[in-house]
Scaffold this motif. Sequence first.
Motif, PDB file in Angstrom:
ATOM      1  N   UNK A  67     -14.031  89.841  72.571  1.00 43.07           N
ATOM      2  CA  UNK A  67     -14.392  90.357  73.887  1.00 43.07           C
ATOM      3  C   UNK A  67     -15.516  89.547  74.520  1.00 43.07           C
ATOM      4  N   UNK A  68     -15.837  88.416  73.931  1.00 47.76           N
ATOM      5  CA  UNK A  68     -17.009  87.671  74.397  1.00 47.76           C
ATOM      6  C   UNK A  68     -16.911  87.262  75.855  1.00 47.76           C
ATOM      7  N   UNK A  89     -16.207  88.917  78.243  1.00 49.30           N
ATOM      8  CA  UNK A  89     -16.755  89.950  79.121  1.00 49.30           C
ATOM      9  C   UNK A  89     -18.207  89.658  79.511  1.00 49.30           C
ATOM     10  N   UNK A  90     -18.969  89.165  78.552  1.00 50.63           N
ATOM     11  CA  UNK A  90     -20.395  88.952  78.812  1.00 50.63           C
ATOM     12  C   UNK A  90     -20.645  87.540  79.338  1.00 50.63           C
ATOM     13  N   UNK A 137     -19.708  85.706  82.010  1.00 55.07           N
ATOM     14  CA  UNK A 137     -20.198  85.462  83.382  1.00 55.07           C
ATOM     15  C   UNK A 137     -21.675  85.832  83.561  1.00 55.07           C
ATOM     16  N   UNK A 138     -22.072  86.950  82.970  1.00 50.91           N
ATOM     17  CA  UNK A 138     -23.469  87.370  83.090  1.00 50.91           C
ATOM     18  C   UNK A 138     -24.387  86.354  82.409  1.00 50.91           C
ATOM     19  N   UNK A 139     -23.960  85.871  81.252  1.00 48.77           N
ATOM     20  CA  UNK A 139     -24.792  84.898  80.533  1.00 48.77           C
ATOM     21  C   UNK A 139     -24.905  83.591  81.317  1.00 48.77           C
ATOM     22  N   UNK A 153     -19.331  91.287  87.486  1.00 42.33           N
ATOM     23  CA  UNK A 153     -20.105  90.725  86.372  1.00 42.33           C
ATOM     24  C   UNK A 153     -20.814  91.838  85.603  1.00 42.33           C
ATOM     25  N   UNK A 209     -18.312  94.127  83.490  1.00 44.25           N
ATOM     26  CA  UNK A 209     -17.862  93.395  82.294  1.00 44.25           C
ATOM     27  C   UNK A 209     -19.004  93.308  81.284  1.00 44.25           C
ATOM     28  N   UNK A 210     -20.190  92.974  81.770  1.00 45.90           N
ATOM     29  CA  UNK A 210     -21.346  92.850  80.882  1.00 45.90           C
ATOM     30  C   UNK A 210     -21.674  94.165  80.190  1.00 45.90           C
ATOM     31  N   UNK A 270     -19.240  94.919  77.423  1.00 48.33           N
ATOM     32  CA  UNK A 270     -19.506  94.151  76.208  1.00 48.33           C
ATOM     33  C   UNK A 270     -20.714  94.713  75.464  1.00 48.33           C
TER      34      UNK A 270
END
Lengths: 301, 272
Positions: free
Chosen positions: A25-26, A28-29, A31-33, B88, B91-92, B95
């Motif tokens: 599921x990585x 998912x995070x 874009x935020x990272x 964003x 989704x974040x 996760x």
Amino acid sequence: MSAVMTAEAPPHSSARRKARPGRGAFWLIAPALVLIGVFLVLPYLNIIAMSLRPTAVGAPYGAGFTLGNYAHALGDGYILGVLADTLLLGATTVPICLLLGYPVAYHLARTRSRWGSLLYVLVLSPLLVGVVVRSFGWLILLSGNGVINRVLIDLGLVETGLQLMNNRLGVTVALVHVFLPFMILPLVGVIQSIDPTLEQAARSLGASRLKVFWRLVLPMSWPGIQAGTILVFVLTLSAYVTPVMLGGAQVKTMSVLVVQNLIDNFQWPAGAAQALVLSACGMVAVWVYARLTGRFMKGLQ
Amino acid sequence: MRTKRKPLASRVADAIGLAYVGAVYVFLLLPIAVIVLMSLNAGEFLTFPPQGISLRWFGALFANEAFMRAIGTSLQVAAIATVCSTVIGVAGALYVVRHATRLREGLRMLLMLPLMLPEILTAIALLFFLYASGVGTRTMFGLLVGHVLVTLPYVFTNVASSLYNQDGSLEQAARSLGASPWRAFVRVTLPLIKPGIITGALFAFVISFDLFNMSLLLKGIGMTTLPLQLFDYLRWDFDPTAAAVSTVSIVVTLVAVVWVDRTVGLRSLRFG
């Protein structure tokens, strides 16, 4: 139905399809990272590099590196004065916000009134109405010919209008208004989590209201006080709009100085160094405060 | 519950406390009320008391091209920033709440970082970075990135808290009954966390619409947003048009807040 109830080991689900926590599921995070990594972390590293650049004529910065901007920021009496003023503004705004905000937060957390929701909107409203609009409201209220002076003159309390803005008073009043919700909201959350039966128990055991507040409610709401005071302090230090609009030329804060350096004087390295000096001072103040209050909190337990 | 009347001293203390709290509520409302009142002023200037009621300054506002363009830009930026930070942020949050194990606290802190750093310092850093990387501020890109950064924590924290409050095994149950991950998410999880998403997105919109510091430093060349335009206007003019435009922005906010309160309830709102 049993498959639903024992969700950890569903007997009928195929092992291949089972949702694996973690790696799969990585995305998912991701874009935020990317957003925070590229547009927050890198720029902060870059601003540190910028503060070490020499000033140049005809360009925002020169080649090579120097500590001169910091030496100038920390050696210049004028800049140090502005820095001290800014810190003082934070140190006065925070206790006023706490004194005004705590009773409101307590009331909001405990009220069972059907107006509760409306009052919550009232507390939120200044937070949601932009800072320019709110400062403009204070401009109308505090200016020489403004609402407050008009009322005072009409009531015969003063002869001529009082000087309510273009000084620290006006800036402080408006800053308190702008940041009060940031004090109230964390406090409401914490006070709501204090079981009201604890207070009733203490009262029934003979404690006075004052004692219940001092020995029970206040210590238990300490995390909210700490969060609120730090938030308001940091926000006050970096406020730009309110000091410009209500302080005029009389009250200059570090943010105003920095933006002036960047936009009007085009001196990026100097502005970067001054912004970082302000942030460092803010962080040190918050750290010292957290240490001191941490000890205080331990003492309460 | 209690049938016994409270002692007099206690009732006096209650009354004083309530008066104090009431005074603070008035303080909070005062500047906003005064702006709305002034925008309805029939007179030439921002004088008190108002000289009659009129909508003339709203007429002046609609005839003011600079303000109308700024309102358009602000609505556009806020809409795009809200969509981006909602996608964003949701989704974040999914996760962080559902999948992250050891890193959960660290990731949560990272996504809240833009809220904890001073906005003006972030704006300055972003400005330098845009120039250093050659992107510059010729387009709306930098402005949008800044707005997404600032609004992301609001979406994230609201969605994350509604995810925490909701049982993850429901989605697993759907999966075990044969639903694809996407289908399970859309049919089970999404409806359950909808209140958190709505609140987060609406606050993202309202905050972006009013954002000043980011816009001041990152606005594209020749571009202006509503708060910037109002700020500039107030430097030279001090007339009820400014009150009218402020009232419009207050009404936009109020409509959003009341709508959130009606649909999902304001108390679901989370800060930090």
